[in-house]
Design an enzyme around this catalytic site. Sequence first.
Site, PDB file in Angstrom:
ATOM      1  N   ASP A  85      29.618   1.468   4.898  1.00  0.00           N
ATOM      2  CA  ASP A  85      29.106   2.073   6.134  1.00  0.00           C
ATOM      3  C   ASP A  85      30.153   2.086   7.249  1.00  0.00           C
ATOM      4  O   ASP A  85      29.810   2.141   8.431  1.00  0.00           O
ATOM      5  CB  ASP A  85      27.849   1.337   6.642  1.00  0.00           C
ATOM      6  CG  ASP A  85      26.782   1.207   5.579  1.00  0.00           C
ATOM      7  OD1 ASP A  85      26.459   2.229   4.957  1.00  0.00           O
ATOM      8  OD2 ASP A  85      26.293   0.080   5.366  1.00  0.00           O
ATOM      9  N   GLN A 102      30.799   2.461  -0.750  1.00  0.00           N
ATOM     10  CA  GLN A 102      30.635   1.059  -0.381  1.00  0.00           C
ATOM     11  C   GLN A 102      31.933   0.507   0.243  1.00  0.00           C
ATOM     12  O   GLN A 102      32.664   1.248   0.874  1.00  0.00           O
ATOM     13  CB  GLN A 102      30.186   0.221  -1.588  1.00  0.00           C
ATOM     14  CG  GLN A 102      28.764   0.481  -2.050  1.00  0.00           C
ATOM     15  CD  GLN A 102      28.648   1.636  -3.002  1.00  0.00           C
ATOM     16  OE1 GLN A 102      29.477   1.839  -3.883  1.00  0.00           O
ATOM     17  NE2 GLN A 102      27.615   2.437  -2.845  1.00  0.00           N
ATOM     18  N   HIS A 116      27.461   9.184   3.080  1.00  0.00           N
ATOM     19  CA  HIS A 116      28.612   9.505   3.916  1.00  0.00           C
ATOM     20  C   HIS A 116      28.202  10.564   4.940  1.00  0.00           C
ATOM     21  O   HIS A 116      27.892  11.696   4.587  1.00  0.00           O
ATOM     22  CB  HIS A 116      29.776  10.006   3.055  1.00  0.00           C
ATOM     23  CG  HIS A 116      30.327   8.950   2.144  1.00  0.00           C
ATOM     24  ND1 HIS A 116      31.370   9.169   1.287  1.00  0.00           N
ATOM     25  CD2 HIS A 116      29.971   7.649   1.974  1.00  0.00           C
ATOM     26  CE1 HIS A 116      31.641   8.052   0.629  1.00  0.00           C
ATOM     27  NE2 HIS A 116      30.785   7.126   1.035  1.00  0.00           N
TER      28      HIS A 116
END
Length: 432
Positions: free
Chosen positions: A13, A228, A41
């Site tokens: 994130d 990730q 994304h």
Amino acid sequence: MPVTVVIGAQWGDEGKGKLVDLMAAEADVVARYQGGANAGHTIAWGGENGAPAQQAVLHLVPSGVFHPGTACVIGGGVVLDPVALLEEIAMVEGMGFSVEGRLFLSHTAHVIMPYHKRLDAAREGTADAIGTTGRGIGPAYVDKYARSGIRVVDLLDRDTLARKLRAAVEQNNTVLRAIYGAETLDVEAIVEEYVALDQRLDPYVKDTAHYLHEALSKGKRVVAEGAQGALLDVDFGTYPFVTSSSPTVGGACTGLGIPPTAIDRVVGIAKAYATRVGHGPFVTELEDETGEFLRRVGHEFGATTGRPRRCGWLDLVALRYSARINGFTEVAITKLDVLAGMDEVKVCTHYRIDGRETDRFPADVPSLERAEPVYRSFEGWEGSGTDATRFEELPAAAQRYLRFVEQETGVRIGSVSTGPRREETLVLEPGG
């Protein structure tokens, strides 16, 4: 052979989609190398002169898709949810961007099946839950390494698919029924569904490793996009609170079939603070008004699940660790604007574990859970810096904060994000 690898330096994130989208303007190929539809994304652009900004959240399609001249590759290291991919393609085309002839799917990618999602949900309902997205990612990777997985190439032959599926569904139905008391699945219905899905996926299927080697031999510029973050890596992350693949730089090689000698740039992305979704240790987590401020101002809710993210100060122990295991050539700092208006900004420089200070990132969860952050405080600043066009135009206190991060990690800062849109990014030249 110019390959740039973009890696999340924290727990995901961090804003990889935005940076990859920015890089895609000058890239020939953007290639996704691991993970699945558990990644979200977010990309935003436009909005100048009062016009509405555009925004999209991608889960499987690489983040270069909004640049018409850029090819997009989904590598063999990705676990594919065919339904999610087709829905995403429809979304992209509905926004006016064609993917025909420039979106390629590896024939060796493993396929997420309905029983993977059912197993994921069942396991997350037990005391051993680790906070997954429930998208079936982990069970799909389990089957991959147990050598019982179903790959995209298997969808091409109905008899092979039916044989493999019957065996897999029978086995997983036994587990679902006997261990979890969950509803079982109809194998024939799944065979029919996935044969039909194959016909829709056929135009995108390609030997993507060969395609990438051909592109590199012609001097094409490739951006490898991970999902990730490094601290969720199955080998180097906060195990067992990790993802099921390798978001680190090695995953780019195995997930795409490119040699390490092809990589000449590794960009680690870190927020100006830190966030984490799901369970697991988080040394600098703030469970107070400051943490809530970061969550609210930073809009810290998962792009895939909508779950609120845990928020805390930037952790340089963890960032230095990520830099070492990935060999970052530069770091991109995102969401600097979120810190604007705070009276004080802190950064963790060391951990104190059992009364002793260390700058090493422990490999075991119990040590991380006992770790206390040792902070360095900085004066806060006013102004988000969104309108800045040069580093020197950022607030002076923000500049000092960023230079300290650079000094402590030993890696130069290559870009600074001061807003969600691709235009709200400062790209810094070496030495700048």
